[in-house]
Design a protein around this motif. Sequence first.
Motif, PDB file in Angstrom:
ATOM      1  N   ASN A 259       1.719   1.459  -0.929  1.00  0.00           N
ATOM      2  CA  ASN A 259       0.950   2.665  -1.259  1.00  0.00           C
ATOM      3  C   ASN A 259      -0.556   2.379  -1.187  1.00  0.00           C
ATOM      4  O   ASN A 259      -1.076   1.520  -1.899  1.00  0.00           O
ATOM      5  CB  ASN A 259       1.334   3.161  -2.660  1.00  0.00           C
ATOM      6  CG  ASN A 259       0.645   4.465  -2.994  1.00  0.00           C
ATOM      7  OD1 ASN A 259      -0.541   4.503  -3.265  1.00  0.00           O
ATOM      8  ND2 ASN A 259       1.405   5.545  -2.960  1.00  0.00           N
ATOM      9  N   LYS A 260      -1.229   3.122  -0.318  1.00  0.00           N
ATOM     10  CA  LYS A 260      -2.643   2.822  -0.037  1.00  0.00           C
ATOM     11  C   LYS A 260      -3.545   3.101  -1.241  1.00  0.00           C
ATOM     12  O   LYS A 260      -4.502   2.361  -1.496  1.00  0.00           O
ATOM     13  CB  LYS A 260      -3.121   3.620   1.171  1.00  0.00           C
ATOM     14  CG  LYS A 260      -2.352   3.240   2.424  1.00  0.00           C
ATOM     15  CD  LYS A 260      -3.207   3.356   3.683  1.00  0.00           C
ATOM     16  CE  LYS A 260      -2.572   2.626   4.853  1.00  0.00           C
ATOM     17  NZ  LYS A 260      -1.132   2.918   5.031  1.00  0.00           N
ATOM     18  N   SER A 261      -3.248   4.170  -2.006  1.00  0.00           N
ATOM     19  CA  SER A 261      -4.098   4.468  -3.165  1.00  0.00           C
ATOM     20  C   SER A 261      -3.945   3.385  -4.224  1.00  0.00           C
ATOM     21  O   SER A 261      -4.932   2.952  -4.843  1.00  0.00           O
ATOM     22  CB  SER A 261      -3.725   5.814  -3.781  1.00  0.00           C
ATOM     23  OG  SER A 261      -3.834   6.819  -2.817  1.00  0.00           O
ATOM     24  N   ILE A 262      -2.696   2.958  -4.458  1.00  0.00           N
ATOM     25  CA  ILE A 262      -2.462   1.911  -5.459  1.00  0.00           C
ATOM     26  C   ILE A 262      -3.107   0.607  -4.987  1.00  0.00           C
ATOM     27  O   ILE A 262      -3.769  -0.089  -5.768  1.00  0.00           O
ATOM     28  CB  ILE A 262      -0.950   1.733  -5.732  1.00  0.00           C
ATOM     29  CG1 ILE A 262      -0.385   3.021  -6.346  1.00  0.00           C
ATOM     30  CG2 ILE A 262      -0.693   0.531  -6.632  1.00  0.00           C
ATOM     31  CD1 ILE A 262       1.116   3.026  -6.563  1.00  0.00           C
ATOM     32  N   ALA A 263      -2.957   0.294  -3.696  1.00  0.00           N
ATOM     33  CA  ALA A 263      -3.551  -0.940  -3.162  1.00  0.00           C
ATOM     34  C   ALA A 263      -5.077  -0.900  -3.325  1.00  0.00           C
ATOM     35  O   ALA A 263      -5.692  -1.897  -3.722  1.00  0.00           O
ATOM     36  CB  ALA A 263      -3.164  -1.114  -1.699  1.00  0.00           C
ATOM     37  N   ALA A 264      -5.690   0.269  -3.037  1.00  0.00           N
ATOM     38  CA  ALA A 264      -7.149   0.381  -3.150  1.00  0.00           C
ATOM     39  C   ALA A 264      -7.584   0.253  -4.608  1.00  0.00           C
ATOM     40  O   ALA A 264      -8.584  -0.402  -4.918  1.00  0.00           O
ATOM     41  CB  ALA A 264      -7.616   1.716  -2.567  1.00  0.00           C
ATOM     42  N   ALA A 265      -6.815   0.870  -5.519  1.00  0.00           N
ATOM     43  CA  ALA A 265      -7.155   0.794  -6.941  1.00  0.00           C
ATOM     44  C   ALA A 265      -7.054  -0.653  -7.427  1.00  0.00           C
ATOM     45  O   ALA A 265      -7.911  -1.124  -8.201  1.00  0.00           O
ATOM     46  CB  ALA A 265      -6.226   1.702  -7.742  1.00  0.00           C
ATOM     47  N   LEU A 266      -6.041  -1.364  -6.962  1.00  0.00           N
ATOM     48  CA  LEU A 266      -5.875  -2.771  -7.358  1.00  0.00           C
ATOM     49  C   LEU A 266      -6.993  -3.633  -6.776  1.00  0.00           C
ATOM     50  O   LEU A 266      -7.499  -4.540  -7.447  1.00  0.00           O
ATOM     51  CB  LEU A 266      -4.510  -3.297  -6.900  1.00  0.00           C
ATOM     52  CG  LEU A 266      -3.310  -2.865  -7.746  1.00  0.00           C
ATOM     53  CD1 LEU A 266      -2.005  -3.241  -7.051  1.00  0.00           C
ATOM     54  CD2 LEU A 266      -3.360  -3.494  -9.148  1.00  0.00           C
TER      55      LEU A 266
END
Length: 370
Positions: free
Chosen positions: A297-304
Amino acid sequence: MPAEESESRPLGAPLVVLGIETSCDETAAAVVVRDGAGRGRILSNVVRSQLAEHRPYGGVVPEIAARAHVECLDAIIRTALDEAGVTLDGLSGIAATAGPGLNGGLVVGLVTGKALALAAGKPFVAVNHLEAHALTVGLTEGLEPPYLMLLVSGGHTQTLLVEDVGRYRRLGTTIDDAIGEAFDKTAKLLGLGYPGGPEVEKAARSGDATRFPLPRPLVGRAEPHFSLAGLKTAVRQRAEAAAPLSERDVSDLCAAFEAAVCDVVVDRVGRAMDLVEPAFPSGAPRWLTVAGGVAANKSIAAALAKLAAGRGYRVSVPPAALCTDNGAMIAWAGAERLARGLVDDLAFAAKPRWPLDPDAPAAIGAGVKA
Ligand code: KG4
Ligand code: ZN
């Protein structure tokens, strides 16, 4: 990386290991080499997903999964050996997932692995599926413990401190649904397809995350645990209140759900970072690794990535094919154990529940997933 022997990376003869994975809905086999310096190389990695079989039911059906493993595991092992160009005789050992997971599937892979080990006269290694996810960055990046690990899949949501091969400290776990499971259930209730994660992510892209306010369960709590069931229920309530849902409503609900999950993940992993701070030698790079299907998941990856940068961590995420269930991670965990003389008896029984850290205190209010 220097080929010096360390406690966490013993030197030795090269090991060629067959790994078998059947704990959920992927039937997989792979051959991996661990060289004398402790570095890994994948010779073959064959995965057959059962998505098509489970899709009509919107989730994994254990009996269908077990039967599908029985039908194709032998051919998949054959292909893995052929692609690697090795025979059973050429193997140093055979590893199979023994848990945690669905019992029927585990038994299929475990019995097959033991039978091959017995017939070929090779050592057998019973692998903990969570340990295999946790050690994958050793195969892909040569990363050595200690590092912090976030496992986010359809069945598991955990933060772990990987202290060494065989030594894990579980920090956070989910007290109800796994994150991937919450994505799948949210997709189902919004009429989207299975698996839900990619569908929710796609719909969220054009949505307004602020239109439907959703809770951030457990955010701010001292224990680094996760809870997703209430979030999914809140989506249901918002969806029922807004019914009949337009495409825009669905997009906005998906965006709100994804934003809430991101906030929860950042807060909970941040809390895990607080707790492991003393475990990292000062001055040494701190690593956060992520595994499981939700890592896509790109949003989760970016948030992490943002969280990690702010906290002075580097992030290592294995390629998608090695983040989701596969045989190479089982073979690699088997090789790492074999290199340390850790071999299992052929009487080793499947363990549908098998926590990596048996000493971890149960989370307050924990359900079956803890
Ligand atoms: O690790 P995995 O492939 O297998 C098992 O859990 O067995 O993870 C699958 C889970 C599913 O719940 C799926 O919906 C979720 O990972 N997933 C995602 C995405 N891709 C897969 N969740 C959120 N966003 C994604 N892009
Ligand atoms: Zn997994």
